[in-house]
Write a protein that holds these residues in place. Structure first.
Motif, short mmCIF file in Angstrom:
data_model
loop_
_atom_site.label_atom_id
_atom_site.label_comp_id
_atom_site.label_asym_id
_atom_site.label_seq_id
_atom_site.Cartn_x
_atom_site.Cartn_y
_atom_site.Cartn_z
N GLN A 105 0.83 -1.21 0.00
CA GLN A 105 0.00 0.00 0.00
C GLN A 105 0.87 1.26 0.00
OE1 GLN A 105 -2.63 -0.58 3.31
NE2 GLN A 105 -4.04 -1.83 2.13
N GLN A 108 2.18 1.66 -3.45
CA GLN A 108 1.13 2.12 -4.38
C GLN A 108 1.00 3.64 -4.32
OE1 GLN A 108 -2.08 -0.22 -2.86
NE2 GLN A 108 -1.70 -1.94 -4.25
N ALA A 109 0.98 4.19 -3.09
CA ALA A 109 0.85 5.64 -2.92
C ALA A 109 2.06 6.36 -3.48
CB ALA A 109 0.66 5.97 -1.44
N LYS A 110 3.25 5.82 -3.18
CA LYS A 110 4.49 6.47 -3.67
C LYS A 110 4.58 6.38 -5.20
CE LYS A 110 7.28 5.79 0.49
NZ LYS A 110 7.46 7.18 0.88
N LYS A 112 2.08 6.32 -7.29
CA LYS A 112 1.15 7.31 -7.86
C LYS A 112 1.80 8.69 -7.87
CE LYS A 112 -3.22 5.15 -6.61
NZ LYS A 112 -4.35 5.19 -5.66
N ARG A 113 2.47 9.01 -6.76
CA ARG A 113 3.13 10.32 -6.67
C ARG A 113 4.23 10.43 -7.73
NH1 ARG A 113 7.03 12.71 -2.03
NH2 ARG A 113 7.18 14.80 -2.90
#
Lengths: 135, 332
Positions: A105, A108-110, A112-113
């Motif tokens: 997770q 996933q966030a990193k 997207k960034r």
């Protein structure tokens, strides 16, 4: 006389007996099939997780190389390194690895960034690797 | 007796109006909706509001939310087309940037008081923070997957670089910068269903929230104890029994301290915070209803907003396609 009573009891209890036997047989069959379905689901989800981890690792290694060669933005390079560092301790051979989903997770966030900073869509970057990927 | 008086009504046929907000100087009201347009409204010489600008052509689906920067120069719009557009007033209003990254519908956008950050949230469960540099370039500074469901609203603190998010997972979360990223440092649990909207008090020490459970809650900050870094936020007041349907929007007036709600029962209501006898009292704060307009609209009221400068002037918008201007007449 005693034998007759026993015989009558057997008839009276037959329904109960067959119900129990039927339940046991059904439960056993269901359990067997359930284990099979669960195994297949586990294989599918684990392969999806592993594919995602592999994708991030490959993407970030290549990205890090290209960014380093071109002396590009420190932020993008740092995110690539953060993702690689987060993935590093994951033991793919151990399905009980505690932090796998949590680490995924975070990645996933990193990711997207990173895509937003590189002005590419997360979808197209995935599609370039494999159109069938679901994550 | 305090009451709400309708000053003017504008109707947009067949289009829902989702959101409305005033610019920081209280001179322009922006509204947006399913027609994919942002309309700007200003009071003319005859004291009547007129539409002075229509910003269009940049979004391909419903515009769900808008936010003014504190200096009033920029307007950000969040759309179901998964993008956020940044508009600036030069000779005309121009779209200077389109922020892409969310996977699907962007539900809310909020500008920080410092003007350096923009927060956005989406149905993809993520909350993004964008940093604005001196050249008006926008760069993603954080993506957070802290909510487990659709995120409905983001709202920056009135003074600090802190913001709150409200979600379909029934929680409210607070975020602050940490190093070169942002982190969620507090989760507030108490609503029993979707939290639709949050807003801050003027000093930023209290937060008001509303939701699908038909309640309005006040959350107060308690300073950290020795040995702890983070303040604790606790629910100090729950207002129930006043709203007959989900409460979609809440707005805290920083001039009068009045709280305005927009509800699915077609009504708008005004509440006053008080310290003593009130509706419910948990820890020193309570709310009393001072005015209500039951048939403010013909359908769900999606948003209602106080004018930040001109006391007791407000606007509301609804699924019925109407934008209404109101005056709160306080006879007390």
């Amino acid at each position: 006389m005693g034998e007759n009573i026993e015989f009558l009891d057997m008839i009276a209890m037959a329904e109960d007996k067959f119900q129990k036997e039927g339940f046991s047989e059904g439960f056993s069959t269901g359990e067997h099939r359930g284990f099979g379905d669960a195994f297949l689901l586990g294989v599918k989800q684990a392969s999806s997780c592993a594919a995602e981890i592999g994708f991030y690792r490959g993407f970030c290694l290549e990205c890090r190389k290209r960014l380093s060669n071109h002396n590009m933005s420190d932020t993008k390079l740092k995110i690539c390194q953060d993702i690689l560092d987060t993935l590093e301790p994951i033991d793919l051979s151990n399905c009980d690895f505690d932090n796998m989903l949590e680490s995924l997770q975070t990645c996933q966030a990193k990711f997207k960034r990173l895509c937003a900073l590189m002005k590419i869509s997360t979808q197209s970057s995935r599609n370039s690797m494999n159109a069938d990927m679901s994550f | 007796m305090p009451r709400l008086q309708c000053l003017q009504t504008f109707e947009s046929l067949n289009d829902k109006i989702w959101f409305t907000c005033w610019n920081p100087s209280g001179t322009i009201l922006a509204s947006c909706g399913s027609d994919k347009k942002i309309k700007l409204w200003q009071r003319g010489d005859d004291d009547k509001y007129v539409c002075i600008n229509v910003l269009e052509g940049s979004h391909t689906r419903t515009i769900r939310s808008i936010s003014w920067s504190k200096d009033g120069k920029f307007l950000a719009s969040a759309s179901f087309d998964a993008t956020v557009c940044i508009w600036v007033k030069r000779e005309n209003w121009e779209c200077i940037a389109t922020l892409e990254g969310h996977e699907n519908e962007v539900k809310s956008v909020s500008w920080s008081s410092s003007g350096n950050f923009l927060a956005t949230c989406s149905r993809d469960k993520s909350v993004w923070v964008w940093e604005i540099d001196e050249d008006e370039a926008f760069e993603c500074s954080s993506v957070m997957n802290s909510h487990s469901q659709d995120v409905k609203c983001v709202k920056f603190h009135p003074n600090d670089d802190i913001f709150a998010s409200a979600s379909y997972d029934d929680t409210i979360k607070l975020y602050k910068p940490s190093g070169d990223e942002w982190i969620s440092f507090c989760t507030m649990e108490g609503h029993s269903s979707t939290v639709w909207c949050v807003d801050w008090s003027e000093d930023g020490n209290t937060l008001v929230s509303c939701g699908d459970d038909r309640t309005v809650k006040l959350w107060k900050e308690f300073k950290p104890s020795i040995g702890s870094n983070n303040a604790i936020w606790k629910c100090v007041c729950t207002l129930s029994g006043y709203h007959d349907r989900p409460v979609y929007s809440v707005d805290w007036c920083h001039k009068t301290d009045l709280i305005l709600t927009a509800c699915g029962d077609n009504a708008i209501r005004v509440f006053r915070k008080c310290q003593t006898d009130g509706v419910e009292n948990e820890g020193g704060l309570s709310l009393e209803m001072v005015a209500k307009e039951y048939d403010a609209h013909k359908e769900d009221v999606n948003c209602a907003a106080w004018n930040p400068i001109e006391e007791n002037i407000l606007a509301s918008c609804s699924d019925d396609g109407m934008l209404k201007f109101w005056k709160f007449i306080d006879d007390q």
